[in-house]
Motif scaffolding. Sequence first.
Motif, PDB file in Angstrom:
ATOM      1  N   LYS A  34       0.884  -1.258  -0.088  1.00 33.79           N
ATOM      2  CA  LYS A  34       0.061   0.006  -0.068  1.00 33.79           C
ATOM      3  C   LYS A  34       0.820   1.408  -0.199  1.00 33.79           C
ATOM      4  O   LYS A  34       1.885   1.416   0.605  1.00 33.79           O
ATOM      5  N   ARG A  35       0.379   2.238  -0.600  1.00 34.19           N
ATOM      6  CA  ARG A  35       1.299   3.408  -0.730  1.00 34.19           C
ATOM      7  C   ARG A  35       0.803   4.054   0.431  1.00 34.19           C
ATOM      8  O   ARG A  35      -0.216   4.272   1.012  1.00 34.19           O
ATOM      9  N   PRO A  36       1.944   5.009   1.103  1.00 32.76           N
ATOM     10  CA  PRO A  36       1.692   5.560   2.219  1.00 32.76           C
ATOM     11  C   PRO A  36       0.660   6.573   1.911  1.00 32.76           C
ATOM     12  O   PRO A  36       0.407   7.443   1.133  1.00 32.76           O
ATOM     13  N   THR A  37      -0.191   6.953   2.974  1.00 33.36           N
ATOM     14  CA  THR A  37      -1.309   8.019   3.023  1.00 33.36           C
ATOM     15  C   THR A  37      -0.765   9.400   3.168  1.00 33.36           C
ATOM     16  O   THR A  37       0.114   9.658   4.232  1.00 33.36           O
ATOM     17  N   ALA A  38      -1.190  10.240   2.476  1.00 31.27           N
ATOM     18  CA  ALA A  38      -0.542  11.544   2.425  1.00 31.27           C
ATOM     19  C   ALA A  38      -1.057  12.342   3.762  1.00 31.27           C
ATOM     20  O   ALA A  38      -2.127  12.240   4.018  1.00 31.27           O
ATOM     21  N   GLY A  39      -0.236  13.221   4.436  1.00 34.02           N
ATOM     22  CA  GLY A  39      -0.570  13.833   5.706  1.00 34.02           C
ATOM     23  C   GLY A  39       0.680  14.817   6.100  1.00 34.02           C
ATOM     24  O   GLY A  39       1.457  15.080   5.542  1.00 34.02           O
ATOM     25  N   PHE A  40       0.157  15.462   7.176  1.00 30.76           N
ATOM     26  CA  PHE A  40       1.125  16.321   7.704  1.00 30.76           C
ATOM     27  C   PHE A  40       2.076  15.529   8.712  1.00 30.76           C
ATOM     28  O   PHE A  40       1.542  14.762   9.598  1.00 30.76           O
ATOM     29  N   THR A  41       3.232  16.056   8.680  1.00 31.22           N
ATOM     30  CA  THR A  41       4.174  15.817   9.766  1.00 31.22           C
ATOM     31  C   THR A  41       3.995  16.359  11.093  1.00 31.22           C
ATOM     32  O   THR A  41       3.503  17.454  11.185  1.00 31.22           O
ATOM     33  N   LEU A  42       4.476  15.913  12.166  1.00 31.49           N
ATOM     34  CA  LEU A  42       4.387  16.614  13.456  1.00 31.49           C
ATOM     35  C   LEU A  42       4.997  17.892  13.240  1.00 31.49           C
ATOM     36  O   LEU A  42       4.334  19.006  14.022  1.00 31.49           O
ATOM     37  N   LEU A  43       6.004  18.222  12.876  1.00 31.81           N
ATOM     38  CA  LEU A  43       6.629  19.212  12.569  1.00 31.81           C
ATOM     39  C   LEU A  43       5.923  20.503  11.924  1.00 31.81           C
ATOM     40  O   LEU A  43       5.731  21.764  12.460  1.00 31.81           O
ATOM     41  N   GLU A  44       5.417  19.950  10.893  1.00 33.57           N
ATOM     42  CA  GLU A  44       4.484  20.895   9.879  1.00 33.57           C
ATOM     43  C   GLU A  44       3.160  21.278  11.032  1.00 33.57           C
ATOM     44  O   GLU A  44       2.682  22.653  10.745  1.00 33.57           O
ATOM     45  N   VAL A  45       2.649  20.481  11.708  1.00 34.10           N
ATOM     46  CA  VAL A  45       1.492  20.653  12.719  1.00 34.10           C
ATOM     47  C   VAL A  45       1.912  22.049  13.704  1.00 34.10           C
ATOM     48  O   VAL A  45       1.213  22.913  13.993  1.00 34.10           O
ATOM     49  N   ILE A  46       3.053  21.461  14.230  1.00 35.79           N
ATOM     50  CA  ILE A  46       3.586  22.463  15.311  1.00 35.79           C
ATOM     51  C   ILE A  46       3.631  24.022  14.511  1.00 35.79           C
ATOM     52  O   ILE A  46       3.537  25.007  15.158  1.00 35.79           O
ATOM     53  N   LEU A  47       4.154  23.960  13.264  1.00 37.52           N
ATOM     54  CA  LEU A  47       4.621  25.150  12.868  1.00 37.52           C
ATOM     55  C   LEU A  47       3.312  26.038  12.417  1.00 37.52           C
ATOM     56  O   LEU A  47       3.254  27.241  12.608  1.00 37.52           O
TER      57      LEU A  47
END
Length: 242
Positions: free
Chosen positions: A9-22
């Motif tokens: 399965k292809r990895p599901t697109a999403g935000f990393t923890l760093l992006e959320v914090i920013l």
Amino acid sequence: MKTTLHNPKRPTAGFTLLEVILAITVTAIVSAALFTSLSGSFKTRRQAEDHLSGRATARSVMEILRADMVCVPPAGGRIGGIFIGADVSGMNSYDADTLTYVTANPNLKSEQDLADLRGIDLQLLESSDDPDHYVLVRQVTGNLMAVTAPEPTVQVLARRVVSMNIRYYDGGEWIDVWDSTELDNATPLAIEVSLIIAPKLTNEPEDEDDLEETYITITQVIRLPTAVLAGGEGEGGVNLGF
């Protein structure tokens, strides 16, 4: 035998923890900036409303005095009265002058209208609710020709008054006191009223100097059309000098 191949399965697109914090940090900074800006705007608006309210009160007082002065009859005689202004020192070296006079109905034409004469006492009174400021009151005694003088009606013209200074123009200069009983029933050609009001602020400064900077001062010169100078001379063509 048929072989089935299973693709990973292809990895599901999403935000990393760093992006959320920013993202949260940026949102917080922008919100804080907007809050600060709006708070400043609301504060400025409240201050403007406070000052406008104080100025409206002062101008209302001046209009009442102007209406009175227009109808002040010459002092003395049956249709006249007294015109006495005292120079009084009030709180914190400010003025707390008083003025006693008679005014009439604008339609006063004969002795039949004498019941419309009103005695006025204008003064600053201390307030138990606000000991730092005065209350400007106008005590009105109607029907001066009555056998028994009626009780005066007390009208509150303004609250939070800091000072009231009144000067009188005698045709040559401005003076601080006037007493028609000692001046051959003379009345001044004009009066100058300076009123200082402390507006009710949403957030009052604690420092006394900063507080005084919020005071509102209104000065008005009001003519007396029926003025009679000492010696019986009317206003005529006298140059008032203003």
